[in-house]
Design a protein around this motif. Structure first.
Motif, PDB file in Angstrom:
ATOM      1  N   ASP A  72       3.542 116.586 -28.393  1.00 36.46           N
ATOM      2  CA  ASP A  72       2.342 116.536 -28.003  1.00 36.46           C
ATOM      3  C   ASP A  72       2.150 117.826 -27.246  1.00 36.46           C
ATOM      4  O   ASP A  72       2.439 117.719 -25.822  1.00 36.46           O
ATOM      5  N   LYS A  73       1.019 119.131 -27.498  1.00 36.64           N
ATOM      6  CA  LYS A  73       0.959 119.967 -26.333  1.00 36.64           C
ATOM      7  C   LYS A  73      -0.325 119.026 -25.574  1.00 36.64           C
ATOM      8  O   LYS A  73      -1.241 118.192 -25.665  1.00 36.64           O
ATOM      9  N   LEU A  74       0.113 119.480 -24.111  1.00 43.07           N
ATOM     10  CA  LEU A  74      -0.506 119.236 -22.666  1.00 43.07           C
ATOM     11  C   LEU A  74      -2.036 119.701 -22.757  1.00 43.07           C
ATOM     12  O   LEU A  74      -1.325 121.505 -22.166  1.00 43.07           O
ATOM     13  N   LEU A  75      -2.859 120.172 -23.259  1.00 38.60           N
ATOM     14  CA  LEU A  75      -3.872 121.052 -22.775  1.00 38.60           C
ATOM     15  C   LEU A  75      -5.004 120.137 -22.248  1.00 38.60           C
ATOM     16  O   LEU A  75      -6.076 119.522 -23.439  1.00 38.60           O
ATOM     17  N   PRO A  76      -5.423 120.058 -21.110  1.00 35.52           N
ATOM     18  CA  PRO A  76      -6.549 118.972 -20.541  1.00 35.52           C
ATOM     19  C   PRO A  76      -7.721 119.299 -21.002  1.00 35.52           C
ATOM     20  O   PRO A  76      -8.116 120.370 -20.556  1.00 35.52           O
ATOM     21  N   ALA A  77      -8.540 118.340 -21.422  1.00 33.53           N
ATOM     22  CA  ALA A  77      -9.859 119.036 -21.306  1.00 33.53           C
ATOM     23  C   ALA A  77     -10.375 120.652 -20.099  1.00 33.53           C
ATOM     24  O   ALA A  77     -11.486 120.965 -20.437  1.00 33.53           O
ATOM     25  N   ALA A  78     -10.987 119.116 -18.875  1.00 34.68           N
ATOM     26  CA  ALA A  78     -10.517 120.077 -17.280  1.00 34.68           C
ATOM     27  C   ALA A  78     -10.567 121.161 -17.994  1.00 34.68           C
ATOM     28  O   ALA A  78     -11.466 122.525 -17.106  1.00 34.68           O
ATOM     29  N   VAL A  79      -9.099 121.567 -18.196  1.00 35.07           N
ATOM     30  CA  VAL A  79      -8.438 123.253 -18.063  1.00 35.07           C
ATOM     31  C   VAL A  79      -9.812 124.066 -19.046  1.00 35.07           C
ATOM     32  O   VAL A  79     -10.047 125.348 -18.787  1.00 35.07           O
ATOM     33  N   ILE A  80      -9.535 123.843 -19.911  1.00 34.61           N
ATOM     34  CA  ILE A  80     -10.447 124.325 -21.280  1.00 34.61           C
ATOM     35  C   ILE A  80     -11.846 124.728 -20.515  1.00 34.61           C
ATOM     36  O   ILE A  80     -12.373 125.425 -20.546  1.00 34.61           O
ATOM     37  N   ASN A  81     -12.302 123.466 -20.095  1.00 36.96           N
ATOM     38  CA  ASN A  81     -14.366 123.963 -19.706  1.00 36.96           C
ATOM     39  C   ASN A  81     -14.187 124.326 -18.967  1.00 36.96           C
ATOM     40  O   ASN A  81     -15.626 125.612 -18.808  1.00 36.96           O
ATOM     41  N   ASP A  82     -12.971 124.269 -17.892  1.00 34.86           N
ATOM     42  CA  ASP A  82     -13.548 125.174 -16.353  1.00 34.86           C
ATOM     43  C   ASP A  82     -13.084 126.492 -16.531  1.00 34.86           C
ATOM     44  O   ASP A  82     -14.063 127.534 -16.035  1.00 34.86           O
ATOM     45  N   GLU A  83     -12.565 127.310 -17.846  1.00 36.17           N
ATOM     46  CA  GLU A  83     -12.691 127.992 -17.751  1.00 36.17           C
ATOM     47  C   GLU A  83     -13.440 129.179 -19.061  1.00 36.17           C
ATOM     48  O   GLU A  83     -13.279 129.831 -18.881  1.00 36.17           O
ATOM     49  N   LEU A  84     -14.127 128.287 -20.205  1.00 35.07           N
ATOM     50  CA  LEU A  84     -15.017 128.104 -20.678  1.00 35.07           C
ATOM     51  C   LEU A  84     -16.260 129.139 -19.786  1.00 35.07           C
ATOM     52  O   LEU A  84     -16.293 129.389 -19.851  1.00 35.07           O
ATOM     53  N   GLN A  85     -16.320 127.936 -18.436  1.00 35.75           N
ATOM     54  CA  GLN A  85     -17.236 127.989 -17.271  1.00 35.75           C
ATOM     55  C   GLN A  85     -17.541 129.786 -16.583  1.00 35.75           C
ATOM     56  O   GLN A  85     -18.758 130.420 -16.527  1.00 35.75           O
ATOM     57  N   ARG A  86     -15.564 129.897 -17.140  1.00 32.49           N
ATOM     58  CA  ARG A  86     -16.077 131.225 -15.165  1.00 32.49           C
ATOM     59  C   ARG A  86     -16.275 132.105 -17.239  1.00 32.49           C
ATOM     60  O   ARG A  86     -16.976 133.588 -16.175  1.00 32.49           O
ATOM     61  N   LYS A  87     -15.694 131.897 -18.338  1.00 27.61           N
ATOM     62  CA  LYS A  87     -15.830 132.615 -18.758  1.00 27.61           C
ATOM     63  C   LYS A  87     -17.474 133.106 -19.486  1.00 27.61           C
ATOM     64  O   LYS A  87     -17.931 134.561 -19.581  1.00 27.61           O
ATOM     65  N   VAL A  88     -18.359 132.386 -19.731  1.00 28.84           N
ATOM     66  CA  VAL A  88     -19.131 131.991 -19.565  1.00 28.84           C
ATOM     67  C   VAL A  88     -20.447 132.837 -18.546  1.00 28.84           C
ATOM     68  O   VAL A  88     -21.430 133.067 -18.555  1.00 28.84           O
ATOM     69  N   GLN A  89     -19.957 132.565 -17.458  1.00 29.85           N
ATOM     70  CA  GLN A  89     -20.196 132.702 -16.009  1.00 29.85           C
ATOM     71  C   GLN A  89     -19.964 134.960 -15.929  1.00 29.85           C
ATOM     72  O   GLN A  89     -21.277 135.302 -15.721  1.00 29.85           O
ATOM     73  N   LYS A  90     -19.282 135.522 -16.156  1.00 33.03           N
ATOM     74  CA  LYS A  90     -18.945 136.163 -16.023  1.00 33.03           C
ATOM     75  C   LYS A  90     -19.895 137.080 -17.119  1.00 33.03           C
ATOM     76  O   LYS A  90     -20.298 138.531 -16.626  1.00 33.03           O
TER      77      LYS A  90
END
Length: 305
Positions: A72-90
């Motif tokens: 199983d790949k470990l890809l926490p939702a918090a990591v994705i959401n943090d990166e998403l927020q960074r891109k949206v803010q940029k």
């Protein structure tokens, strides 16, 4: 390799005959590594040993041990959401506009595609065995979902495997409540030190959980007088094993006591001999317990169609 939990299914004698194909069919369903864009994979791995040359089953007498492996790949939702927020803010800062819902969804999908190949992989193993003589599938888990997933893997490999959940003729909750309230335990069975009591008729769902407790105490009796019933009960069987039995007839916290461990000894010359001895002892002890569960609760083996 001693099992810690037992989730149980039953199958008919005709189904048992079909299980002779396990060695052949499991090879086509061996666990493979997760691909770059896959979240998980499932398949069979050797119960004993490692590598492509190791067998995918291990049989002693009428019992065959098999193991479902997973990646199983470990890809926490918090990591994705943090990166998403960074891109949206940029985007907001550089282009002076808000990012709409559809665009956020697309950015998130792009992030998944970018991060998934680099995600860590967690390996898992779930052991089970089939007792062809007595018609039991025994899975080392207390999770119904995990047990069903393992059963599905066996069904996929065989093409069909009509093993069914237990259908007790005696209500486990009523019977275990009687054992505790009146001390009417069957021969060879003794109370442990753990119980979960619930009030099935209460809108609030009152629950009392007791551990390391004298189950003959006045406190326990008072709960029973107030209408609570047993949903899980700690038991000791023949002074050889302890466990917690649930009203779903899942055996949890299974522990073999010293008298059993002493019988196994430590004089085995290699890993294969040790695996044979451990598995033989495990299945023999569990066979005795399952025979009693069948007797106490009325757990008929399915008949051939």
């Amino acid at each position: 390799m001693f099992f810690r939990n037992l989730t149980l299914f039953r199958f008919s004698p005709a189904v048992a005959d079909d299980l002779n194909r396990l060695d052949e069919v499991l090879a086509e369903h061996r666990l493979r590594p997760c691909g770059p864009m896959e979240m998980s994979t499932r398949g069979f791995v050797p119960p004993v040993g490692r590598g492509e040359e190791a067998a995918l089953t291990h049989a002693v007498n009428a019992c065959t041990w098999l193991t479902v492996g997973g990646e199983d790949k470990l890809l926490p939702a918090a990591v994705i959401n943090d990166e998403l927020q960074r891109k949206v803010q940029k985007i907001a800062e550089e282009e002076g506009r808000k990012v709409g819902g559809r665009e956020r969804k697309r950015i998130k999908e792009d992030l998944l595609n970018e991060l998934l190949p680099r995600a860590f992989v967690r390996n898992s193993r779930l052991s089970a065995y089939v007792d062809k003589k007595h018609g039991w599938l025994v899975i080392d888990t207390a999770s119904r979902k995990s047990a069903e997933n393992a059963l599905s893997q066996v069904r996929e490999a065989l093409g069909s495997f009509p093993a069914v959940p237990l259908a007790p003729e005696e209500g486990p909750r009523v019977l275990m409540t009687d054992w505790l309230a009146n001390g009417t335990l069957p021969a060879g069975l003794a109370l442990g030190d753990e119980v979960e009591l619930r009030d099935p008729g209460s809108a609030t769902g009152a629950i009392a959980k007791c551990r390391r407790q004298d189950l003959d105490s006045e406190e326990i009796k008072e709960h029973l007088r107030n209408g609570k019933q047993v949903f899980q009960l700690g038991l000791v069987f023949d002074d050889r094993m302890s466990f917690v039995l649930g009203e779903d007839l899942v055996v949890r916290k299974l522990k073999f006591l010293d008298v059993v461990l002493d019988e196994m000894g430590d004089s085995h010359q290699d890993a294969a001999a040790e695996a044979d001895a451990s598995f033989a002892l495990l299945t023999l002890e569990i066979e005795r317990l399952l025979a009693k569960l069948e007797e106490w609760f009325g757990l008929p083996r399915p008949a051939d169609a």
